[in-house]
Write a protein that holds these residues in place. Sequence first.
Motif, mmCIF file in Angstrom:
data_model
loop_
_atom_site.group_PDB
_atom_site.id
_atom_site.type_symbol
_atom_site.label_atom_id
_atom_site.label_comp_id
_atom_site.label_asym_id
_atom_site.label_seq_id
_atom_site.Cartn_x
_atom_site.Cartn_y
_atom_site.Cartn_z
ATOM 1 N N PRO A 422 0.954 -1.161 0.147
ATOM 2 C CA PRO A 422 0.116 0.158 -0.071
ATOM 3 C C PRO A 422 0.807 1.248 0.031
ATOM 4 N N ALA A 423 1.863 1.080 0.670
ATOM 5 C CA ALA A 423 2.845 2.557 0.566
ATOM 6 C C ALA A 423 3.483 2.865 -0.741
ATOM 7 N N ALA A 424 3.826 1.549 -1.406
ATOM 8 C CA ALA A 424 4.339 1.899 -2.995
ATOM 9 C C ALA A 424 3.168 2.491 -3.613
ATOM 10 N N ILE A 425 1.690 1.992 -3.343
ATOM 11 C CA ILE A 425 0.654 2.532 -4.288
ATOM 12 C C ILE A 425 0.541 4.088 -3.881
ATOM 13 N N GLY A 426 0.741 4.407 -2.570
ATOM 14 C CA GLY A 426 0.452 5.786 -2.321
ATOM 15 C C GLY A 426 1.764 6.558 -2.874
ATOM 16 N N ALA A 427 2.906 5.911 -3.047
ATOM 17 C CA ALA A 427 3.990 6.759 -3.520
ATOM 18 C C ALA A 427 3.716 6.896 -4.818
ATOM 19 N N SER A 428 3.426 5.901 -5.645
ATOM 20 C CA SER A 428 3.176 6.291 -6.988
ATOM 21 C C SER A 428 2.192 7.133 -7.292
ATOM 22 N N ILE A 429 1.151 7.214 -6.503
ATOM 23 C CA ILE A 429 0.097 8.309 -6.682
ATOM 24 C C ILE A 429 0.739 9.703 -6.305
ATOM 25 N N GLY A 430 1.666 9.650 -5.331
ATOM 26 C CA GLY A 430 2.138 10.986 -5.140
ATOM 27 C C GLY A 430 2.965 11.502 -5.969
ATOM 28 N N ARG A 431 3.925 10.590 -6.662
ATOM 29 C CA ARG A 431 4.795 10.944 -7.644
ATOM 30 C C ARG A 431 4.638 10.026 -8.903
ATOM 31 N N PRO A 432 3.535 10.522 -9.640
ATOM 32 C CA PRO A 432 3.207 9.772 -10.861
ATOM 33 C C PRO A 432 4.136 9.589 -11.956
ATOM 34 N N ASN A 433 4.981 10.281 -11.903
ATOM 35 C CA ASN A 433 6.024 9.996 -13.098
ATOM 36 C C ASN A 433 7.345 9.576 -12.786
ATOM 37 N N ALA A 434 7.300 9.132 -11.415
ATOM 38 C CA ALA A 434 8.642 8.222 -11.027
ATOM 39 C C ALA A 434 8.374 6.668 -11.178
ATOM 40 N N LYS A 435 9.551 6.137 -11.303
ATOM 41 C CA LYS A 435 9.472 4.786 -11.236
ATOM 42 C C LYS A 435 9.524 4.253 -9.927
ATOM 43 N N VAL A 436 8.553 3.202 -9.778
ATOM 44 C CA VAL A 436 8.358 2.623 -8.189
ATOM 45 C C VAL A 436 8.503 1.369 -7.996
ATOM 46 N N VAL A 437 9.406 0.892 -7.408
ATOM 47 C CA VAL A 437 9.785 -0.496 -7.254
ATOM 48 C C VAL A 437 9.645 -1.087 -5.851
ATOM 49 N N LEU A 438 8.586 -1.918 -5.433
ATOM 50 C CA LEU A 438 8.390 -2.638 -4.220
ATOM 51 C C LEU A 438 9.369 -3.831 -4.262
ATOM 52 N N VAL A 439 10.324 -3.743 -3.006
ATOM 53 C CA VAL A 439 11.177 -5.115 -2.740
ATOM 54 C C VAL A 439 10.460 -5.609 -1.353
ATOM 55 N N THR A 440 9.983 -6.794 -1.421
ATOM 56 C CA THR A 440 9.225 -7.392 -0.427
ATOM 57 C C THR A 440 9.552 -8.930 -0.114
ATOM 58 N N GLY A 441 9.068 -9.452 0.990
ATOM 59 C CA GLY A 441 9.191 -10.947 1.017
ATOM 60 C C GLY A 441 8.037 -11.769 0.981
ATOM 61 N N ASP A 442 8.198 -13.090 1.016
ATOM 62 C CA ASP A 442 7.075 -13.717 0.721
ATOM 63 C C ASP A 442 6.168 -13.873 1.911
ATOM 64 N N GLY A 443 6.701 -13.335 2.944
ATOM 65 C CA GLY A 443 5.871 -13.374 4.250
ATOM 66 C C GLY A 443 5.042 -11.835 4.200
ATOM 67 N N SER A 444 5.805 -10.722 4.149
ATOM 68 C CA SER A 444 5.243 -9.518 4.127
ATOM 69 C C SER A 444 4.029 -9.300 3.169
ATOM 70 N N ILE A 445 4.348 -9.815 1.738
ATOM 71 C CA ILE A 445 3.394 -9.417 0.628
ATOM 72 C C ILE A 445 2.183 -10.039 0.956
ATOM 73 N N GLN A 446 1.969 -11.252 1.713
ATOM 74 C CA GLN A 446 0.680 -11.744 2.064
ATOM 75 C C GLN A 446 -0.010 -11.077 3.176
ATOM 76 N N MET A 447 0.753 -10.202 3.850
ATOM 77 C CA MET A 447 -0.261 -9.541 4.850
ATOM 78 C C MET A 447 -1.118 -8.376 4.190
ATOM 79 N N THR A 448 -0.870 -7.825 2.970
ATOM 80 C CA THR A 448 -1.665 -7.014 2.342
ATOM 81 C C THR A 448 -1.712 -7.171 0.937
ATOM 82 N N MET A 449 -1.649 -8.367 0.592
ATOM 83 C CA MET A 449 -1.897 -8.672 -0.607
ATOM 84 C C MET A 449 -3.060 -8.347 -1.362
ATOM 85 N N GLN A 450 -4.110 -8.136 -0.663
ATOM 86 C CA GLN A 450 -5.528 -7.565 -1.411
ATOM 87 C C GLN A 450 -5.192 -6.519 -2.028
#
Length: 561
Positions: A422-450
């Motif tokens: 969700p933070a990456a989503i907010g970051a991309s909306i805040g800076r729409p022209n920037a390249k946004v990359v999320l580096v995550t783990g298999d545990g973390s991604i499943q906490m807010t995967m929806q």
Amino acid sequence: MGGMVLEITVAEALIKCLEKENVEVVFGYPGGAILPVYDALYHSSRIRHVLVRHEQGAVHAADGYARVTGRVGVCVATSGPGATNLVTGIANAYMDSIPLVVFTGQVPTSQIGTDAFQEVDIFGITMPVTKHNYLVKDPQRLPAIVKNAFHIASTGRPGPVLVDLPKDVAQSVISFKYPGTVRLRGYKPTYRGHPAKIGEIAELIRKSKRPVIYAGGGIVTSDAAGELLQLAETISAPVTNTFMGLAGFPGDHPLFLGMLGLHGTRYANLAITECDLLIGLGARFDDRVTMNINAFAPQATVIHIDIDPAEIGKIVNVHVPLVGDVKTVLQSLLPQLEKTDRSAWLARIRELKEQHPLSYSREGGLKPQFIIEQLWACTRGNAIVATDVGQHQMWVAQYYRFKSPRTLISSGGLGCMGFGLPAAIGASIGRPNAKVVLVTGDGSIQMTMQELGTMIEQGVPAKIIILNNHALGMVRQLQEFYCEGRYMSVNFRFHPDFETLAKAYGIPGHTLRTEEEVTSRLPGIIEAPGAAIVNCLVAAEENVSPMVLAGKGIHEAIDCS
């Protein structure tokens, strides 16, 4: 309007207040108690609403938006579970000093305290994790409360402010006028440092033979990266960043020592141990940095400059305390300093870097450190990198060389898994022209995967790199060292197929298993338009190294690869 008084509901007034504060986007999730606010928002052509899939996603997205823009992030939720689902994100923003204004619906005032449907005391619950909070009882006070909330959130040491709005108050009609000024007795943050103290600091710097600058998140918050660079180059002092301070100093600069502390570089920790002057800027000397406090910077005179007087002297004994905004203080300090030659000290720093480089073995499967190095090669630091929490977060801190401020988006103080997407989503909306990359783990991604649903619905083109070791890697590493390898509830026996999951959301999915696949395919994935999920199957037993064990000084870090 010609002097006419505008008679509108409090809910309508709230939206007008947000427009007066130039709020562009609100992240939220509707419900019964907040319904009047959503009905008023329907008529606004200036505010974009982002519908998340869970309220925790709303607050983390608002947080990510605030981190990349420097503006106040705004989120909205209903009463009861809507409000309680925000608490983790509010605590996260509080720990990392992120400016948020959070609006929650509340049951009507006549029902407060009766255990009404979807009623909780969110005012009481969030009191320890907000900079300030309000329960709106008087409808006429709503405009002043909103004005104050934005001021408190964004000034001094920033932080989250919660406004709890009962439904009957939201439906009340008031004469709307937005206040032009803020009147808050007793709240006057100190921005300008004491001139005598600044002079004393300048004199200490002149006399120092082995200074180190220890720079935290305050550098980023106060937009003081330029002043920090000028200070370091003027006095020829190496710079080490806290995790929150990363991106506040160029990662490829010769004076950069990397991150210090628990998983910091050996040479940063040893430089701190050998320095005779430690210049703390917008940092709070937290436990991940200092470890054994008695062995931290034992030879150093300690200067601590911070806007929050409560932080100064809280952890370490400070010889010269200075309350003030880091940028403002450095602007006053720099003219009092002259170019200094510290060639002997810098030669020692180069020696420490050569003796104790960051390193890892390329044997035994695909290494996560290699992936981060390749990500940097793809982007050259020209990306916003969001992370979740765990081993992958530390590998990003160690191996990705950040170039400019507000390009690392991560949960520092709270260490909140599930923050990243969700933070990456907010970051991309805040800076729409920037390249946004999320580096995550298999545990973390499943906490807010929806929140993949939110990402696709909002057209967010973020790239998601999952460092998948089929484990809760950092907890596993702790169990290796502190529980004699008794691995309890850290190895996942089941995962979804993340490549197929990506296809279910209508975006490209990739699985990378070898170095050759990473080097040949990752650049094209990063450069391609739109979103993508990259499932990297990495070595399961790889540890974050170096590591300072509990009770040890930061100079006693071990290699645990």
